[in-house]
Design a protein around this motif. Structure first.
Motif, PDB file in Angstrom:
ATOM      1  N   TRP A 696      64.901  12.246  74.400  1.00 18.11           N
ATOM      2  CA  TRP A 696      65.154  12.316  72.958  1.00 18.11           C
ATOM      3  C   TRP A 696      64.731  13.689  72.404  1.00 18.11           C
ATOM      4  O   TRP A 696      65.413  14.284  71.585  1.00 18.11           O
ATOM      5  N   ARG A 697      63.582  14.184  72.897  1.00 15.04           N
ATOM      6  CA  ARG A 697      63.144  15.525  72.488  1.00 15.04           C
ATOM      7  C   ARG A 697      64.209  16.555  72.841  1.00 15.04           C
ATOM      8  O   ARG A 697      64.519  17.437  72.041  1.00 15.04           O
ATOM      9  N   TYR A 698      64.762  16.429  74.035  1.00 18.19           N
ATOM     10  CA  TYR A 698      65.755  17.420  74.435  1.00 18.19           C
ATOM     11  C   TYR A 698      67.029  17.306  73.594  1.00 18.19           C
ATOM     12  O   TYR A 698      67.607  18.320  73.185  1.00 18.19           O
ATOM     13  N   VAL A 699      67.452  16.078  73.321  1.00 22.67           N
ATOM     14  CA  VAL A 699      68.654  15.877  72.500  1.00 22.67           C
ATOM     15  C   VAL A 699      68.497  16.617  71.172  1.00 22.67           C
ATOM     16  O   VAL A 699      69.413  17.309  70.718  1.00 22.67           O
ATOM     17  N   ASN A 700      67.333  16.527  70.589  1.00 26.44           N
ATOM     18  CA  ASN A 700      67.111  17.196  69.311  1.00 26.44           C
ATOM     19  C   ASN A 700      66.990  18.706  69.451  1.00 26.44           C
ATOM     20  O   ASN A 700      67.419  19.451  68.564  1.00 26.44           O
ATOM     21  N   ARG A 701      66.397  19.131  70.563  1.00 25.38           N
ATOM     22  CA  ARG A 701      66.289  20.571  70.805  1.00 25.38           C
ATOM     23  C   ARG A 701      67.691  21.168  70.912  1.00 25.38           C
ATOM     24  O   ARG A 701      67.991  22.213  70.325  1.00 25.38           O
ATOM     25  N   LEU A 702      68.545  20.483  71.642  1.00 26.61           N
ATOM     26  CA  LEU A 702      69.919  20.956  71.799  1.00 26.61           C
ATOM     27  C   LEU A 702      70.642  20.947  70.446  1.00 26.61           C
ATOM     28  O   LEU A 702      71.372  21.879  70.098  1.00 26.61           O
ATOM     29  N   ALA A 756      68.669  19.714  84.899  1.00 27.78           N
ATOM     30  CA  ALA A 756      67.614  20.731  84.979  1.00 27.78           C
ATOM     31  C   ALA A 756      68.159  22.113  84.638  1.00 27.78           C
ATOM     32  O   ALA A 756      67.533  22.877  83.912  1.00 27.78           O
ATOM     33  N   ARG A 757      69.346  22.418  85.159  1.00 30.26           N
ATOM     34  CA  ARG A 757      69.931  23.740  84.890  1.00 30.26           C
ATOM     35  C   ARG A 757      70.303  23.894  83.424  1.00 30.26           C
ATOM     36  O   ARG A 757      70.127  24.976  82.832  1.00 30.26           O
ATOM     37  N   VAL A 758      70.839  22.835  82.838  1.00 29.38           N
ATOM     38  CA  VAL A 758      71.238  22.903  81.435  1.00 29.38           C
ATOM     39  C   VAL A 758      70.001  23.093  80.560  1.00 29.38           C
ATOM     40  O   VAL A 758      69.994  23.880  79.615  1.00 29.38           O
ATOM     41  N   ARG A 759      68.922  22.403  80.914  1.00 25.58           N
ATOM     42  CA  ARG A 759      67.681  22.552  80.141  1.00 25.58           C
ATOM     43  C   ARG A 759      67.135  23.962  80.286  1.00 25.58           C
ATOM     44  O   ARG A 759      66.646  24.556  79.325  1.00 25.58           O
ATOM     45  N   GLU A 760      67.212  24.482  81.497  1.00 24.17           N
ATOM     46  CA  GLU A 760      66.718  25.827  81.749  1.00 24.17           C
ATOM     47  C   GLU A 760      67.481  26.842  80.894  1.00 24.17           C
ATOM     48  O   GLU A 760      66.896  27.712  80.240  1.00 24.17           O
ATOM     49  N   LEU A 761      68.797  26.687  80.867  1.00 25.90           N
ATOM     50  CA  LEU A 761      69.624  27.600  80.073  1.00 25.90           C
ATOM     51  C   LEU A 761      69.297  27.450  78.590  1.00 25.90           C
ATOM     52  O   LEU A 761      69.243  28.448  77.848  1.00 25.90           O
ATOM     53  N   ARG A 782      77.415  32.826  70.960  1.00 20.15           N
ATOM     54  CA  ARG A 782      78.444  31.794  70.823  1.00 20.15           C
ATOM     55  C   ARG A 782      78.928  31.341  72.199  1.00 20.15           C
ATOM     56  O   ARG A 782      79.041  30.148  72.479  1.00 20.15           O
ATOM     57  N   GLU A 783      79.179  32.294  73.055  1.00 21.54           N
ATOM     58  CA  GLU A 783      79.638  31.941  74.406  1.00 21.54           C
ATOM     59  C   GLU A 783      78.622  31.022  75.089  1.00 21.54           C
ATOM     60  O   GLU A 783      78.980  30.021  75.711  1.00 21.54           O
ATOM     61  N   ALA A 784      77.345  31.364  74.950  1.00 23.83           N
ATOM     62  CA  ALA A 784      76.297  30.585  75.605  1.00 23.83           C
ATOM     63  C   ALA A 784      76.216  29.173  75.030  1.00 23.83           C
ATOM     64  O   ALA A 784      76.115  28.190  75.766  1.00 23.83           O
ATOM     65  N   LEU A 785      76.272  29.087  73.692  1.00 17.84           N
ATOM     66  CA  LEU A 785      76.178  27.768  73.060  1.00 17.84           C
ATOM     67  C   LEU A 785      77.387  26.907  73.422  1.00 17.84           C
ATOM     68  O   LEU A 785      77.258  25.708  73.686  1.00 17.84           O
ATOM     69  N   GLU A 786      78.555  27.522  73.439  1.00 21.99           N
ATOM     70  CA  GLU A 786      79.752  26.746  73.802  1.00 21.99           C
ATOM     71  C   GLU A 786      79.640  26.235  75.231  1.00 21.99           C
ATOM     72  O   GLU A 786      79.961  25.076  75.523  1.00 21.99           O
ATOM     73  N   ALA A 787      79.176  27.087  76.126  1.00 23.84           N
ATOM     74  CA  ALA A 787      79.025  26.665  77.522  1.00 23.84           C
ATOM     75  C   ALA A 787      78.032  25.505  77.608  1.00 23.84           C
ATOM     76  O   ALA A 787      78.254  24.523  78.325  1.00 23.84           O
ATOM     77  N   LEU A 788      76.967  25.613  76.862  1.00 26.63           N
ATOM     78  CA  LEU A 788      75.937  24.578  76.864  1.00 26.63           C
ATOM     79  C   LEU A 788      76.523  23.236  76.411  1.00 26.63           C
ATOM     80  O   LEU A 788      76.287  22.184  77.022  1.00 26.63           O
ATOM     81  N   VAL A 789      77.299  23.277  75.357  1.00 26.97           N
ATOM     82  CA  VAL A 789      77.892  22.052  74.822  1.00 26.97           C
ATOM     83  C   VAL A 789      78.911  21.478  75.807  1.00 26.97           C
ATOM     84  O   VAL A 789      78.955  20.265  76.042  1.00 26.97           O
ATOM     85  N   ILE A 790      79.692  22.354  76.409  1.00 28.54           N
ATOM     86  CA  ILE A 790      80.694  21.881  77.369  1.00 28.54           C
ATOM     87  C   ILE A 790      80.014  21.219  78.562  1.00 28.54           C
ATOM     88  O   ILE A 790      80.456  20.176  79.045  1.00 28.54           O
ATOM     89  N   MET A 791      78.912  21.805  79.029  1.00 28.92           N
ATOM     90  CA  MET A 791      78.216  21.234  80.184  1.00 28.92           C
ATOM     91  C   MET A 791      77.513  19.928  79.823  1.00 28.92           C
ATOM     92  O   MET A 791      77.434  19.010  80.637  1.00 28.92           O
ATOM     93  N   ALA A 792      77.000  19.858  78.603  1.00 31.84           N
ATOM     94  CA  ALA A 792      76.328  18.630  78.175  1.00 31.84           C
ATOM     95  C   ALA A 792      77.346  17.527  77.899  1.00 31.84           C
ATOM     96  O   ALA A 792      77.023  16.339  77.989  1.00 31.84           O
TER      97      ALA A 792
END
Length: 890
Positions: A696-702, A756-761, A782-792
Motif C-alpha cells: 500500500w505504501r508503494y502504491v501511494n508512492r507511485l 523489485a526492478r520497478v521499485r528500484e526505478l 516524462r519518458e521515465a514516468l510513462e515507462a513506470l506506469v506501463i510496467m506497473a
RNA sequence: GCCCCCUUGGCGGAAUCUGGUAGACGCAACGGACUUAAAAUCCGUUUUCCGGAAGGAAGUGCCGGUUCGAGUCCGGCAGGGGGCACCA
C-alpha cells in the motif's frame, strides 16, 4: 499530500473496460493469437485472497501479452458439477442448481472486483445442458470408436453414502466425508480407454517444453511404462496355461514359485470347489487399499496345489499360490517369484519355506551354498540378512542371500547359460534380459511385452449433480445409446435428497423410458460422469462458447492450443492428463482439435497464513484475534491465543483472509501487488498484514510520483530532444534497461523480480525529480514516468490506467503497446570491474566499457588497494575477464 | 522401498540457466527528522566478528574435489519438502 483514491478509481476503470469491450477478442487470422487461461474454479462459495493469486498471475500474462501486440483471449467459467453441491443440498435443503448458480453469482462479482481482463462474453458453466449436451455426444462417439466401454471392476464403496469413491476421496481406508470404512465392491462401471494412448501420452511429454519438469516427471511416473516379457507356463495336469508378466526375464532360472491375484480367473474357478480357498480370497479382498494397510499387511499366500512347469527345465515344478500382494489390475495378475532377486518374493519364500536360488551376483565373488552359509558363526551369518555381499573374517568376498534380496542391475555374473546364445559370465543385465526373451520365444513360451501402470479411467459416479451418462438398458439387458437427436439427457429438477443413495436411482419416473429402436421398456443409466470429464474440454469450448456444435473449426483452429495455462500443482496428473487424453480421443473421432491442449504450463504455489487456536483448541479467524501488550488474544474475551504453523489458507483451519476485506481496505491493485511481489510464483507465499501495508505504501508512492511530478512535463508525444544532460541520460539508460529486464521477467514469470526492478526505478526517479532542470530533463522525466506506469500496468491495472490518463493520454493503457527499448541505451559506457588478489576482492574500478585487457590489467595493478594486498609479492599471473573482473595471482 | 526437488541475513527473497563484486528489492527491527501528540511521510543503520576510523577477518546446511576464482559445476553426507507405491 495527495492520496490515491482506489475506491473510485477501480470502479471507474472496470466500467470503462467493460463498456468499451477492451478484452473481447475476435478471431483475426492476420494477428498472432495468445490464449491465456487459469484453471477454472469450482463454485464452492466465496473466494478468499489465496484464490486470487492464480487469477492475478494469469491477468499479468494476459495484459502483458496484449501490450506486446498479441490478440489475447482470456476467458473464465465454472467447473460447476460436483459433490459439494449435493452436500449443501442435504444440509440446507437447497437445490444443487440453485446453490451452484448463487455461488457463481457471488464469485463472479468477486472476480470482477479484482479487475481481471476476462472476456466475460465467453463465460460458461459446465452444469448447463447447453454445455454438457456436447459432452454426451462426445461420449457416444467414443463408444462407437471403442474408446468407451463398460466392465465389472473393483471399486471403493462407501457403505454409508452408498456411492463409489474415487481413490483420492479415500483417506486411510475411510470415506473422506462419512468416515466409514471403505469396502471393495465389484460393480459394472463405464471406462474411458486412456490406456489406448499410453504410449503417445508418454512420448509426447517430451514435446511439452514449456511445462515444469516436475509435472512432466509426475506424468511419466503415473503412466509408468515397464519393459519386460510376458511368459506362459504350462500348468501340470491342466490344459490352460498361466501367463505372467515380468521385468526380469533374466531371473527365470531363479524362479521357485508362481503367484496369482485373488481375483485371478484361475483362483476364482478353483475356489468354487474349495471353501477354504474361497475364504482366503474373501480375506484378501477385505484388505484395505490405504497406505497404512498396505505397509503393515503381511505377505500371505494360499497353495492351490497346482504346479507350473519351468520353461527351460521341464523337471522343475513351481507351486502356484494365491497371494495377497499380487494385483489383478497390473500386468496379467500373475507373477513368477524369484526370491533371490526380489524382496517381496523373498519375504514370501522365507515364510512358506520355498527355495532361494540366486542366479546372478556382482562379478568376482564366491557364492556360498546354503550349507556353507550355515556353517559360519551366527554373527557372521546374520550379516547376510542385511546385505548379500560380505567380506568374511578370513578375507573372502562372498555372496549369499539371507533376508535381503539382491536386485542390483549393474554388471553381473550369471550362473546359467542359455546355449549358444550367451557367454556364460559377465553379461550386462539388459543383454541377459534380451537373451532370455529370445530363448523364451524359441520355445514358444513368451515374448517381449510392455506394461503400463496407467489404468483406464473409471468415469461412473453414483451421484446426482453430474452429467447424465446418455445410455439406457433394455429389458432384455441390451445397452442402447440414446440417439443423438434425443440429446441432451437432462437432469430432472424434482429430486429428493432425504432418501439415502443416488437420487436419480430413486426418482419415481425419470429413469423409465423406452428403447427408441424397438419400443421395449428400458431404464436409463442412473450414474453420472466423473466431473473431470467437463474440465477435460472446457478450454476448447471457450473458443466458440455459443457454437451449435461443440466446436467451431475456425475458432478452435485459431485459438488452440492454450498458450499459457496456470493452476495448482495438485492437478499435475489428474486434470492435465485427462485433458491430454480427451484431445486425442476427440481427434480420433474427427473433432478439429490438436492432441496437446496446453502448450505452456505454470503451476503456482499456495498462499499460506498463520493459524490461530483459542484455549479450547478451536480454530479462530485472523479477524478474531489481535495483538495486545505484546500478546496475542481473542478479541471477544481476551483469552490467550496459540499461534500455529503456517498453512495453506483453508476454511477448515479458518486461516483465510477474505477477498473483499483486502479490496475494501486497500484496493485490488494493492492486494495484487502483494500476491506478485513477495515470492516467486511457483513457491508458496505467506500472506501478512505488514506485507499488505508495504504494498500500500508503494502504491501511494507511485501515485504521488506521477501525480505531483517535480518538473512541468511536456505534453505527451513531444519529440525527443537531440541531447540530454548527463543526469537525464543516466536516468534514460536505467529506464530502458528496466523496460528490457521487466519484459523478460514477465515472460519468465519472475514477477517478484519485476516488482523489485520497478521499485528500484521508482526510487531513482524520485531522486532525479529533485535535481533535474530544463526541457530535456522534463522530457526524460516524462519518458521515465510513462515507462513506470506501463510496467506497473499489468500488475496494477486500475492505478496504471488512472496515472496514464493523468499523464495526458486518451488511449487506454490497456490498448497501449509496450515501448520499444532503445538498445543503445541498455548498454552502459562505463563498467565497474572487480579486482581480486588471489581470489579475494581488493578493489573495484570504474573503467570504460570494453577496455583492452592489458590496459585493464595496468589499471588494476596500479590500484593502491591492490598494491597493499600484494605487499610486494611478485605477480605470477593476471586473469582479465573483460568488463567483469581482474584476478591477480601472486 | 523407488523417483524428484530444496537448504543464502531476524524473515520473504536476489545473484544459480552461462562459475567472476553474495545479500538487489521488500518486510521486520533500531536510531533520527517533522508534529503539542499520534497517524502519515521522509532520512539513516541493519550477515557476523575485530576496530574510534581507515581497514581487516569469516561467511551461502556439512565434508571433500575441479578451477586463477565455487552460492553456482562434480562426488559424498545431513536436514526439509514433494510424487509414486505390494506395479512384478
Amino acid at each position: 499530500m495527495s492520496r490515491y483514491n482506489f475506491r473510485e478509481t477501480e470502479a471507474k476503470w472496470q466500467a470503462i473496460w467493460e463498456e468499451r469491450g477492451t478484452f473481447r477478442p475476435r478471431v483475426d487470422p492476420d494477428r498472432q493469437k495468445y490464449y491465456v487461461l487459469e484453471m477454472f474454479p469450482y463454485p464452492s462459495g466465496r473466494l478468499h485472497i489465496g484464490h486470487a493469486r492464480n487469477y492475478t498471475i494469469g491477468d499479468v500474462v494476459a495484459r502483458y501479452k496484449k501490450a506486446c501486440g498479441f490478440n489475447v483471449m482470456h476467458p473464465m467459467g465454472w467447473d460447476a458439477f460436483g459433490l459439494p453441491a449435493e452436500n449443501a443440498a442435504m444440509a440446507n435443503k437447497v437445490h444443487p442448481a440453485d446453490w451452484t448458480y448463487e455461488n457463481i453469482r457471488v464469485m463472479r462479482g468477486q472476480l470482477q472486483l479484482l479487475g481481471l481482463s476476462y472476456d466475460w462474453s465467453r463465460e460458461l458453466a459446465t452444469c448447463d445442458p447447453d454445455y454438457y449436451k456436447h459432452e454426451q455426444r462426445m461420449f457416444l462417439e467414443f463408444l462407437e470408436a471403442g474408446l468407451a466401454y463398460r466392465k465389472e471392476s473393483w471399486v471403493n464403496w462407501d457403505p454409508v453414502e452408498n456411492t463409489v469413491l474415487a481413490n483420492e476421496q479415500v483417506i486411510d481406508g475411510r470415506g473422506w466425508r462419512s468416515g466409514a470404512a471403505v469396502e471393495r465392491r465389484k460393480l459394472t462401471q463405464w471406462f474411458l480407454r486412456i490406456t489406448e494412448f499410453a504410449d503417445d501420452l508418454l512420448e509426447s511429454i517430451r514435446t511439452l517444453e514449456r511445462w515444469p519438469d516436475r509435472v512432466r516427471l509426475m506424468q511419466e511416473n503415473w503412466i509408468g511404462r515397464s519393459v519386460g516379457a510376458r511368459m506362459s507356463f504350462k500348468v501340470e495336469g491342466r490344459d490352460e496355461r498361466l501367463v505372467v508378466f515380468t521385468t526380469r526375464p533374466d531371473t527365470i532360472f531363479g524362479a521357485s514359485f508362481c503367484a496369482i491375484a485373488a481375483d485371478h480367473p484361475l483362483a476364482e474357478s478353483l475356489a468354487r470347489n474349495d471353501s477354504d480357498m474361497a475364504g482366503f480370497i474373501a480375506e484378501c479382498r477385505k484388505l484395505g487399499t490405504s497406505e497404512e494397510a498396505i505397509e503393515t499387511a503381511e505377505k500371505r499366500g494360499y497353495d492351490t496345489g497346482l504346479n507350473a512347469v519351468h520353461p527351460f527345465e521341464p523337471d522343475r515344478r513351481l507351486p502356484i499360490y494365491i497371494a495377497n500382494f499380487v494385483l489383478m489390475e497390473y500386468g496379467t495378475g500373475a507373477i513368477f517369484g524369484c526370491p533371490a532377486h526380489d524382496q517381496r518374493d523373498l519375504d514370501f519364500a522365507r515364510k512358506y519355506g520355498l527355495s532361494v536360488r540366486p542366479v546372478l551376483w556382482p562379478p568376482g565373488l564366491k557364492v556360498l551354498s546354503d550349507a556353507e552359509a550355515e556353517a559360519l558363526p551366527a554373527g557372521e551369518r546374520a550379516r547376510f540378512d542385511r546385505d548379500p555381499v560380505q567380506t568374511l573374517a578370513d578375507g573372502r568376498s562372498v555372496f549369499h542371500v539371507g533376508n535381503t534380496a539382491y536386485d542390483d542391475t549393474s554388471l553381473a555374473e550369471y550362473d546359467y547359460d542359455l546355449g549358444d546364445l550367451t557367454e556364460e559370465v559377465r553379461l550386462s543385465v539388459n543383454r541377459a534380459k534380451d537373451i532370455a526373451v529370445a530363448a523364451l520365444a524359441d520355445r514358444d513360451a513368451g515374448e517381449a511385452a510392455i506394461t503400463y501402470r496407467l489404468r483406464d479411467w473409471g468415469v461412473s459416479r453414483q451421484r446426482y449433480w453430474g452429467c447424465p451418462i446418455p445410455v439406457m438398458y433394455r429389458e432384455d439387458g441390451t445397452m442402447v445409446p440414446v440417439p443423438y437427436d434425443q440429446l441432451p439427457v437432462e437432469l430432472p429438477k424434482d429430486i429428493d435428497f432425504d432418501a439415502p443413495g443416488n437420487p436419480l436411482e430413486n426418482h419415481p419416473t425419470w429413469k423409465y423410458t423406452t428403447c427408441p429402436h424397438t419400443g421395449q421398456k428400458a431404464v436409463r443409466e442412473t450414474d453420472t460422469f466423473d466431473t473431470f470429464l467437463e474440465s477435460s474440454w472446457y478450454f476448447a469450448r471457450f473458443c466458440s462458447p455459443q457454437a451449435g456444435t461443440a466446436f467451431d473449426s475456425d475458432a478452435v483452429g485459431y485459438w488452440l492450443p492454450v498458450d499459457q495455462y496456470i493452476g495448482g500443482i495438485e492437478h499435475a496428473v489428474l486434470h492435465l492428463l485427462y485433458s491430454r487424453f480427451f484431445m486425442r480421443a476427440l481427434q480420433r473421432c474427427g473433432y478439429p482439435v490438436g492432441k496437446e491442449p496446453f502448450a505452456g504450463l505454470m503451476t503456482q504455489g499456495m498462499v499460506c497464513h498463520e493459524t490461530y487456536q483459542g484455549p479450547d483448541g478451536g480454530w479462530l479467524f485472523p479477524e478474531e484475534v489481535e495483538h495486545r501488550d505484546g500478546r496475542l488474544i481473542r478479541i471477544a474475551d481476551g483469552a490467550p491465543v496459540t499461534v500455529g504453523r503456517l498453512e495453506k489458507m483453508s476454511k477448515s483451519r479458518k486461516n483465510v483472509i477474505g477477498l473483499e476485506s483486502v479490496v475494501d481496505a486497500y484496493g485490488s491493485d494493492t492486494g495484487r501487488l502483494v500476491l506478485l511481489s513477495d515470492s516467486p510464483p511457483e513457491r508458496d507465499l505467506e500472506w501478512t498484514e505488514s506485507g499488505l501495508e508495504g504494498a500500500w505504501r508503494y502504491v501511494n508512492r507511485l501515485w504521488r510520483l506521477v501525480d505531483e511530478p517535480a518538473l512541468e512535463l511536456p505534453p505527451p508525444g513531444t519529440p525527443a530532444p537531440a541531447e540530454f544532460p548527463a543526469a537525464a541520460l543516466d536516468l534514460r539508460r536505467k529506464v530502458h534497461q528496466t523496460l528490457q529486464a521487466v519484459g523478460e521477467d514477465f515472460e519468465g514469470f519472475r514477477f517478484n523480480k519485476a516488482v523489485a526492478r520497478v521499485r528500484e526505478l521508482s526510487g531513482l526517479i524520485a531522486d532525479f525529480t529533485g535535481t533535474g532542470t530544463g526541457s530535456e530533463s522534463a522530457w526524460a522525466l516524462r519518458e521515465a514516468l510513462e515507462a513506470l506506469v506501463i510496467m506497473a500496468g499489468p500488475m496494477m491495472p486500475h492505478l496504471g490506467e488512472e496515472l496514464w490518463e493523468r499523464l495526458g493520454h486518451t488511449v487506454l493503457l490497456a490498448d497501449t503497446p509496450w515501448p520499444v527499448v532503445d538498445a543503445a541505451l541498455t548498454v552502459e559506457d562505463r563498467v565497474t570491474i572487480a579486482v581480486q588478489v588471489n581470489g579475494k576482492l581488493r578493489a573495484t574500478l570504474d573503467l570504460p566499457r570494453d577496455m583492452p585487457k592489458d590496459e585493464a590489467e595496468q589499471a588494476a595493478l596500479a590500484d593502491p588497494g591492490v598494491v597493499r594486498a600484494l605487499g610486494g609479492k611478485a605477480v605470477r599471473k593476471v586473469i582479465v575477464v573483460p568488463n567483469r573482473i581482474v584476478n591477480v595471482v601472486a
